[in-house]
Design a protein around this motif. Structure first.
Motif, PDB file in Angstrom:
ATOM      1  N   VAL A   1       3.203  39.218 -68.168  1.00 52.83           N
ATOM      2  CA  VAL A   1       3.343  40.372 -67.275  1.00 52.83           C
ATOM      3  C   VAL A   1       2.169  41.326 -67.457  1.00 52.83           C
ATOM      4  O   VAL A   1       1.672  41.910 -66.485  1.00 52.83           O
ATOM      5  CB  VAL A   1       4.689  41.087 -67.530  1.00 52.83           C
TER       6      VAL A   1
ATOM      7  N   TRP B   1      -0.583  40.008 -65.433  1.00 58.34           N
ATOM      8  CA  TRP B   1      -0.364  40.333 -64.012  1.00 58.34           C
ATOM      9  C   TRP B   1      -0.767  41.777 -63.729  1.00 58.34           C
ATOM     10  O   TRP B   1      -1.430  42.057 -62.716  1.00 58.34           O
ATOM     11  CB  TRP B   1       1.108  40.114 -63.662  1.00 58.34           C
TER      12      TRP B   1
ATOM     13  N   HIS C   1       7.921  41.558 -60.650  1.00 59.09           N
ATOM     14  CA  HIS C   1       7.066  41.030 -61.725  1.00 59.09           C
ATOM     15  C   HIS C   1       7.225  41.781 -63.043  1.00 59.09           C
ATOM     16  O   HIS C   1       7.099  41.172 -64.113  1.00 59.09           O
ATOM     17  CB  HIS C   1       5.602  41.075 -61.284  1.00 59.09           C
TER      18      HIS C   1
END
Length: 214
Positions: A16, A19, A53
């Motif tokens: 994460v 991301w 996300h």
């Protein structure tokens, strides 16, 4: 409550964080190259998918970071607000005071205050709303909080803006009287705000003794 990038990094798993790194890089690129992207800028797509996300508990903070990193202007924040879900709208409202928008985004605050969505109302009376709502608009924002049962603690700069506001005091008393007449409870926060509207007591002049004049 928004948290910093450092706090996010300590809470998010590695995939994460990667991301988020990519999302912020896209936002930074958009800030440095305005108009370079045709269609929807990639960072705005990331803004919409932040909850999926990064988790709903971190979505506001992630979206705030994206807006700041992109140096989002009025067209972008208006588009994200108008096209967004309630959660995305809340993130926009929570971030307005961190952007260089002046009072231009005030219509978004006013729109949020016309809703009965307590998440949006609470976000609308944060730092940006407190800084830019005029006296009339701010008084009605206070009443909106009481009506929708948003805690008055959500009102940024409450003590400063309520101090000595006799018109707000009148409106609060009228609101309390209407609730009582209708057999409805008066919100506890009303007394808190009403107490804040009282002007500071005027200090009595200090008498000077005759001896001090000799």
């Amino acid at each position: 409550m928004l948290i910093s990038r450092e706090e996010l990094d300590s809470r998010l798993p590695g995939a994460v964080r990667a991301w988020l790194d990519e999302a912020l890089a896209e936002a930074s690129h958009a800030a440095d190259h305005p108009g370079a992207d045709s269609g929807t800028p990639p960072w705005e797509l990331r803004f919409a998918s932040a909850g999926r996300h990064c988790g709903l508990e971190h979505a506001d903070s992630v979206r705030a970071l994206l807006l700041v990193e992109a140096r989002a202007g009025l067209p972008a924040v208006t588009r994200l607000y108008e096209q967004g879900t309630a959660a995305e709208r809340r993130a926009v409202l929570l971030t307005l005071h961190r952007l260089e928008l002046g009072a231009a985004a005030l219509p978004l605050v006013e729109d949020a205050l016309r809703t009965n969505d307590t998440r949006l109302v609470a976000a609308a009376v944060g730092p940006y709303g407190a800084a830019h709502l005029d006296a009339h608009g701010w008084r009605h924002a206070v009443l909106k909080c009481l009506f929708t049962e948003v805690p008055v603690e959500a009102l940024d700069r409450l003590g400063e803006r309520a101090h000595g506001d006799l018109e707000l005091a009148r409106m609060l008393r009228d609101f309390a009287a209407e609730r009582t007449a209708a057999g409805r409870a008066v919100p506890a926060g009303l007394r808190t705000v009403l107490d804040l509207t009282a002007p500071a007591p005027v200090a009595a002049p200090t008498s000077t003794s005759t001896e001090e004049h000799r």
